[in-house]
Design an enzyme around this catalytic site. Sequence first.
Site, PDB file in Angstrom:
ATOM      1  N   THR A   1      -8.468   3.178 -11.828  1.00  0.00           N
ATOM      2  CA  THR A   1      -8.589   4.317 -12.719  1.00  0.00           C
ATOM      3  C   THR A   1      -9.829   5.080 -12.318  1.00  0.00           C
ATOM      4  OG1 THR A   1      -9.914   3.007 -14.198  1.00  0.00           O
ATOM      5  CG2 THR A   1      -7.558   3.034 -14.604  1.00  0.00           C
TER       6      THR A   1
ATOM      7  N   GLU B   1      -5.009   7.066  -2.394  1.00  0.00           N
ATOM      8  CA  GLU B   1      -4.324   5.957  -1.731  1.00  0.00           C
ATOM      9  C   GLU B   1      -3.461   6.465  -0.578  1.00  0.00           C
ATOM     10  OE1 GLU B   1      -4.193   2.843  -5.453  1.00  0.00           O
ATOM     11  OE2 GLU B   1      -2.595   4.301  -5.219  1.00  0.00           O
TER      12      GLU B   1
END
Lengths: 404, 404
Positions: free
Chosen positions: B195, B276
């Site tokens: 997060t 990512e």
Amino acid sequence: MKVSPLAPAGFPSIPPIAGVRFSTSAAGVRYPGRTDVMLAELAPDTVMAGVFTTSATRSAPVLDCQAKIAGPSTGPAAILVNSGNSNAFTGQAGVEAVESLTARVAEKLGCSKDRVFTSSTGVIGEPLPYDRIEAKLDELASSLDEGGIEPAARAIMTTDTYAKGAFVEVEIGGEPVRIAGIAKGSGMIAPDMATMLVYIFTDALIGQPALQTLVKCQSDLTFNCITVDSDTSTSDTLLMAATGASGVDVTDSVTFNEALHGVMLDLAHQVVRDGEGATKFVTVRVTGARTNADARRVASAIANSPLVKTAIAGEDPNWGRIVMAVGKSGAEADRDRLSIRFGDILVAEQGWVSPGYSEEQGASYMRGEDLTIAVDLGLAGGMATMWTCDLTHAYIDINADYRS
Amino acid sequence: MKVSPLAPAGFPSIPPIAGVRFSTSAAGVRYPGRTDVMLAELAPDTVMAGVFTTSATRSAPVLDCQAKIAGPSTGPAAILVNSGNSNAFTGQAGVEAVESLTARVAEKLGCSKDRVFTSSTGVIGEPLPYDRIEAKLDELASSLDEGGIEPAARAIMTTDTYAKGAFVEVEIGGEPVRIAGIAKGSGMIAPDMATMLVYIFTDALIGQPALQTLVKCQSDLTFNCITVDSDTSTSDTLLMAATGASGVDVTDSVTFNEALHGVMLDLAHQVVRDGEGATKFVTVRVTGARTNADARRVASAIANSPLVKTAIAGEDPNWGRIVMAVGKSGAEADRDRLSIRFGDILVAEQGWVSPGYSEEQGASYMRGEDLTIAVDLGLAGGMATMWTCDLTHAYIDINADYRS
């Protein structure tokens, strides 16, 4: 292209629908060595209904169909579809292509140009070489065949890995009525932007407003409840043709409505099962929401979440990501009333993992091919269901390839 | 984990911020052999402001911070952060963990429990082993160091591939004021749900309502304009601490506001650059919309589209997918007024590809690492900018791995 592991055993057996004839041709719009145009000829006074993409950049054929769909139902009608080029974002040239094609088809089949509906699916932003299609119109008009629905389903494929068809026959007032449908779509794909096209044919007798209402209502419960990658095409089109040839009036028939629902849901599921790179078919069922709209928000957040979809691809019962998707959906939710199930397995409840749940149970369930994720929000009676697939490396392979 | 190809050269050089001291410890919350807890001690009367996730399933620490953030600014304060476990969807046990941790930190540092703010980041739905953190509180309290911001940035990482920091010093009324920030986040990841956490420290003097307004406003222009995968976490937290130690009142200072914007934008971009699997950093700039909200809809549709993001990964100048995203965004758009640019290259205008555009130009541009997609809707003055990254195989690798 390997056939999707989720594909049905084969194309269904579909008998003729009285008043409908099909033909196909290899016009070389983009793909060499395969059929890429289909023509459907519809009996005089066939009633047409349709639903279309709401995209603000929708294609020239979509705009043309929308303008015509509620027009008079007199005389024969026709549907002409090509694959390989979507005729979208092609400016005035796109409009001219539709004008020319519909005029030429009308001439060949002896119908009004206002009764010729076209769809195009494939790459965006390149001029449609419609002369190649027009050069095949004589061949198409002379080879019309009432048994030609399967080749028609093949001709409209872009990157679909299998042809999609569905059929049902029901009795209404003791008389048989047939509904057959074909569809294409598997997400979006390089070299082309694939889109969803659906054509449904019935020999039922029904007026245009009633048919339009049915089609709209059932689209909301079927095609508007599926997602492969959350990207909405510029060409999505569903056309339904009711030839009336059975003589059976189906206005207000619950049986007909349910049969139509079945055909549309079957086709919608087939589109998801051919989702780009899909290896799992996933039903997302949300209950207990404050409203149906809230339930849909939650279902959509789950069904479109790349993290949920990659977890499914990895056969990971990652219910934390379901919690995340519920939380971000914008719907009213209360962490402590929420429950989550994988199939029949109660995974989480009362704000935490369920005491009876074991990770092994969840992991074993996720190895299946048809999965159900059920979320109950515990607030009121709102509910919604959506269908989606997983997100795998093959999706990246298909879509990150350079177009040409 | 390989460091992102888009990472900055290194962690910036950040001098002490008067009134702030840091320490870190390896408590073994989840990750072995690395630090996973950081403590920041804040001078008496430090003013706190914060913005938090709007998720309906937000974590216990987020709920606790929200309840405290606008409270009195008297006495010392502290921020305690752990990585490895998000303490989200952990029911009453999660609340108890926060209660216990904040009470123990208050005791060690001699401040009010209402002035201890905690964050947790990592896996969802598992109880936080807070005894392990409490066992390290003596060590943390005794090793506080004003030069410890870089180790602090490392301790809060989950699947980040590099520590993220930013610093600026500006002169206000002839006096120097410092702003330093650290952040973590790179999307969501198995085994953990990563997060975004952001902590900003300044020695400026400012009241709570004014600081809160600045932080909220600049968050909307920075962190709320980035997306890696469209999935919103249950733990996103930004806390800002103004110690006042410089004695420089920055209320209504444009210089301070701009400096804060710079630090927050730098950190926000660093989060995207560690997205990512990211290999491209993409700026999406939308102008000419009917309203700013419409511009944001379009920017968000482009920045979140898996098809746009896979095309970028494939270095494909697939502007048709930009058209698709504009169309699906829900914003007012007119196909024939729309223009699209890749960097300075005019790709499409007036409803079609630009006459001067060549595919080679576009393809060459897409091979760059920092890309700008600019869309002008040609309707009015609404504008918005968002930052995103591409969608690659590595994203699937990271997120489809089983958690354990």
